[in-house]
Design an enzyme around this catalytic site. Structure first.
Site, PDB file in Angstrom:
ATOM      1  NE  ARG A  98      26.349 -36.198   7.337  1.00 51.19           N
ATOM      2  CZ  ARG A  98      27.157 -35.574   8.322  1.00 51.19           C
ATOM      3  NH1 ARG A  98      26.630 -34.424   8.998  1.00 51.19           N
ATOM      4  NH2 ARG A  98      28.452 -35.807   8.872  1.00 51.19           N
ATOM      5  CG  HIS A 143      27.358 -28.979   7.175  1.00 48.19           C
ATOM      6  ND1 HIS A 143      27.258 -30.248   6.352  1.00 48.19           N
ATOM      7  CD2 HIS A 143      27.926 -29.375   8.284  1.00 48.19           C
ATOM      8  CE1 HIS A 143      27.528 -31.379   7.358  1.00 48.19           C
ATOM      9  NE2 HIS A 143      27.847 -30.654   8.409  1.00 48.19           N
TER      10      HIS A 143
HETATM   11  P1  NDP Z   1      26.146 -40.657  18.423  1.00 44.37           P
HETATM   12  O1  NDP Z   1      26.540 -41.967  17.331  1.00 44.37           O
HETATM   13  O2  NDP Z   1      27.171 -40.432  19.522  1.00 44.37           O
HETATM   14  O3  NDP Z   1      24.623 -40.845  18.501  1.00 44.37           O
HETATM   15  C1  NDP Z   1      23.687 -41.027  17.745  1.00 44.37           C
HETATM   16  C2  NDP Z   1      22.456 -41.124  18.400  1.00 44.37           C
HETATM   17  O4  NDP Z   1      21.412 -41.631  17.599  1.00 44.37           O
HETATM   18  C3  NDP Z   1      22.455 -42.508  19.327  1.00 44.37           C
HETATM   19  O5  NDP Z   1      21.625 -42.179  20.518  1.00 44.37           O
HETATM   20  C4  NDP Z   1      21.567 -43.503  18.596  1.00 44.37           C
HETATM   21  O6  NDP Z   1      20.945 -44.324  19.586  1.00 44.37           O
HETATM   22  C5  NDP Z   1      20.772 -42.599  18.109  1.00 44.37           C
HETATM   23  N1  NDP Z   1      20.214 -43.662  16.847  1.00 44.37           N
HETATM   24  C6  NDP Z   1      20.872 -44.139  15.564  1.00 44.37           C
HETATM   25  N2  NDP Z   1      20.074 -44.626  15.009  1.00 44.37           N
HETATM   26  C7  NDP Z   1      18.911 -44.682  15.444  1.00 44.37           C
HETATM   27  C8  NDP Z   1      17.423 -45.177  15.043  1.00 44.37           C
HETATM   28  N3  NDP Z   1      17.462 -45.861  13.747  1.00 44.37           N
HETATM   29  N4  NDP Z   1      16.439 -44.786  15.855  1.00 44.37           N
HETATM   30  C9  NDP Z   1      16.616 -44.017  16.701  1.00 44.37           C
HETATM   31  N5  NDP Z   1      17.667 -43.529  17.427  1.00 44.37           N
HETATM   32  C10 NDP Z   1      18.979 -43.841  16.700  1.00 44.37           C
HETATM   33  O7  NDP Z   1      26.321 -39.459  17.162  1.00 44.37           O
HETATM   34  P2  NDP Z   1      26.759 -38.091  17.532  1.00 44.37           P
HETATM   35  O8  NDP Z   1      25.819 -37.420  18.505  1.00 44.37           O
HETATM   36  O9  NDP Z   1      28.210 -37.921  17.711  1.00 44.37           O
HETATM   37  O10 NDP Z   1      26.567 -37.391  16.215  1.00 44.37           O
HETATM   38  C11 NDP Z   1      25.190 -37.421  15.501  1.00 44.37           C
HETATM   39  C12 NDP Z   1      25.327 -36.974  14.046  1.00 44.37           C
HETATM   40  O11 NDP Z   1      25.069 -35.340  14.034  1.00 44.37           O
HETATM   41  C13 NDP Z   1      26.260 -37.356  13.162  1.00 44.37           C
HETATM   42  O12 NDP Z   1      26.130 -38.588  12.633  1.00 44.37           O
HETATM   43  C14 NDP Z   1      26.284 -36.334  11.991  1.00 44.37           C
HETATM   44  O13 NDP Z   1      25.567 -36.786  11.040  1.00 44.37           O
HETATM   45  C15 NDP Z   1      25.742 -35.093  12.903  1.00 44.37           C
HETATM   46  N6  NDP Z   1      26.534 -34.067  12.916  1.00 44.37           N
HETATM   47  C16 NDP Z   1      26.397 -32.601  12.046  1.00 44.37           C
HETATM   48  C17 NDP Z   1      27.220 -31.721  12.458  1.00 44.37           C
HETATM   49  C18 NDP Z   1      26.970 -30.381  11.747  1.00 44.37           C
HETATM   50  O14 NDP Z   1      27.768 -29.420  11.887  1.00 44.37           O
HETATM   51  N7  NDP Z   1      25.690 -30.175  11.282  1.00 44.37           N
HETATM   52  C19 NDP Z   1      28.468 -31.766  13.233  1.00 44.37           C
HETATM   53  C20 NDP Z   1      28.689 -33.219  13.843  1.00 44.37           C
HETATM   54  C21 NDP Z   1      27.611 -34.113  13.611  1.00 44.37           C
HETATM   55  P3  NDP Z   1      21.765 -45.246  20.787  1.00 44.37           P
HETATM   56  O15 NDP Z   1      21.992 -44.371  21.857  1.00 44.37           O
HETATM   57  O16 NDP Z   1      20.763 -46.272  21.055  1.00 44.37           O
HETATM   58  O17 NDP Z   1      22.860 -45.913  20.128  1.00 44.37           O
HETATM   59  C1  OXD Z   2      30.246 -34.183  10.962  1.00 44.24           C
HETATM   60  C2  OXD Z   2      30.023 -32.956  10.462  1.00 44.24           C
HETATM   61  O1  OXD Z   2      29.719 -35.089  11.192  1.00 44.24           O
HETATM   62  O2  OXD Z   2      30.815 -31.746  10.578  1.00 44.24           O
HETATM   63  O3  OXD Z   2      31.142 -33.968  11.974  1.00 44.24           O
HETATM   64  O4  OXD Z   2      28.839 -32.850   9.770  1.00 44.24           O
END
Ligand code: NDP
Ligand code: OXD
Length: 306
Positions: A221, A269
């Site tokens: 993001r 994006h």
């Molecule tokens: P997940 O919820 O599966 O994974 C999130 C990861 O971030 C976990 O490993 C979590 O830790 C870690 N995390 C969360 N908070 C913290 C923190 N404060 N400190 C350290 N680590 C932290 O999410 P996804 O992998 O499915 O997606 C990640 C992000 O990617 C989405 O939230 C979205 O914003 C972005 N995204 C962007 C897209 C694009 O087109 N650009 C498309 C899809 C997603 P833990 O393992 O301990 O829970």
């Molecule tokens: C998502 C994205 O969060 O597309 O899936 O950004």
């Protein structure tokens, strides 16, 4: 069972058709103000009015992985909020990040400049060990990305909130592991959810800890990154470049300096698109499971923020 579909992209028809096919017993419709109460909603960034009018909702299904936009709304307290889990996005994310890492590591931008000048020039190969890649966020997407990078034999590091183990990845966790993770990283990939704990996480202080010649890839993001700090560190030479797919304001405003910066690559994006077929199949399976009274994966912890 009544299911509402709401999207901001104005292309409801194919989604409605796919949802109707996947959930033949349900009444699936696009929400309009004043519509009767529904049971579940399939949404991307719906207006607050929708939730105000539908307090009885039992399930809210986001058509993306990140729920930051939804958590900014006042949601019906009893509804489960469910995010998309992979649904064809992790392979796209792995392609995108590997492309950005390899392009920088192999200096393909410079080669393209040479070729444009009809210059047949060789460059000394970079050492992989000098380009450790650190992935922030080892969830569904971050883990797939880290493993894909490890296949290319880069040294790969990962950082998450709680301790994780990923084969081929040196894992760090929590505040205690963050400094060591940053200092060992040269190419930083952000795949964190946007929460109060992760907003502005890429700033002068944290990016300043990357190894010299650092490179930033933000596919999570825009609000994870402090734009001015990135620009300053690029100008000062501490950072070598950045590939950015997400921005504080989207679409990225025409006057924003990222568009023109010679060492920043911008994409709209698009690193991992929501795929309709996979998304509808996943959401339909989960709605059916909820209706049978079963528990489902991908339920967002509203307090944690992801
Ligand atoms: P997940 O919820 O599966 O994974 C999130 C990861 O971030 C976990 O490993 C979590 O830790 C870690 N995390 C969360 N908070 C913290 C923190 N404060 N400190 C350290 N680590 C932290 O999410 P996804 O992998 O499915 O997606 C990640 C992000 O990617 C989405 O939230 C979205 O914003 C972005 N995204 C962007 C897209 C694009 O087109 N650009 C498309 C899809 C997603 P833990 O393992 O301990 O829970
Ligand atoms: C998502 C994205 O969060 O597309 O899936 O950004």
């Amino acid at each position: 069972m009544r299911i509402y579909y709401l999207s901001t992209n104005g292309k409801a028809a194919p989604w409605l058709a796919a949802l109707r096919e996947a959930l033949p017993g349900a009444e699936v419709m696009e929400w309009q103000a004043g519509a009767p109460p529904g049971d579940h909603a399939v949404v991307w960034a719906p207006p607050q009015q929708f939730f105000d009018e539908q307090p009885q909702l039992r399930g809210i299904f986001n058509t993306g992985a990140g729920v930051d936009a939804l958590l900014g709304r006042q949601l019906p307290p009893k509804a489960v909020l469910v995010r998309l889990e992979d649904a064809g996005m992790s392979v796209q994310m792995a392609e995108y990040v590997c492309h950005a890492v390899v392009r920088h590591f192999r200096e393909f931008d410079r080669i393209e400049e040479d070729v444009a000048q009809r210059r047949w020039a060789y460059r000394r190969p970079n050492e992989r060990d000098d380009f450790p890649v650190g992935v922030m966020g080892l969830g569904v997407l971050g883990t797939r990305v880290a493993q894909a990078l490890a296949h290319f034999e880069f040294p790969v590091l990962g950082w998450s909130r709680s301790p994780r183990e990923v084969p081929g990845v040196r894992c760090f966790s929590g505040g205690a592991g963050f400094d060591d993770f940053l200092r060992a990283t040269r190419m930083l990939v952000c795949l964190l959810p946007l929460t109060p704990a992760t907003e502005n996480i890429m700033n002068r202080d944290t990016l300043g800890k990357l190894r010299p010649g650092g490179y930033v890839i933000n596919v999570a993001r825009g609000a994870h990154l402090v734009d001015e700090d990135l620009l300053a560190l690029l100008d000062e030479g501490h950072l070598a470049g950045a590939t950015l797919d997400v921005f504080r304001t989207e679409p990225l405003p025409p006057q924003h300096p990222f568009w023109q910066h010679p060492r920043i690559s911008v994409t709209p994006h698009t690193s991992a698109r929501t795929l309709r077929h996979e998304t509808v199949a996943q959401i339909a399976r989960k709605i059916q499971a909820l209706e049978r009274g079963e528990s489902i994966a991908g339920v967002v912890d509203r307090l944690r923020g992801y």
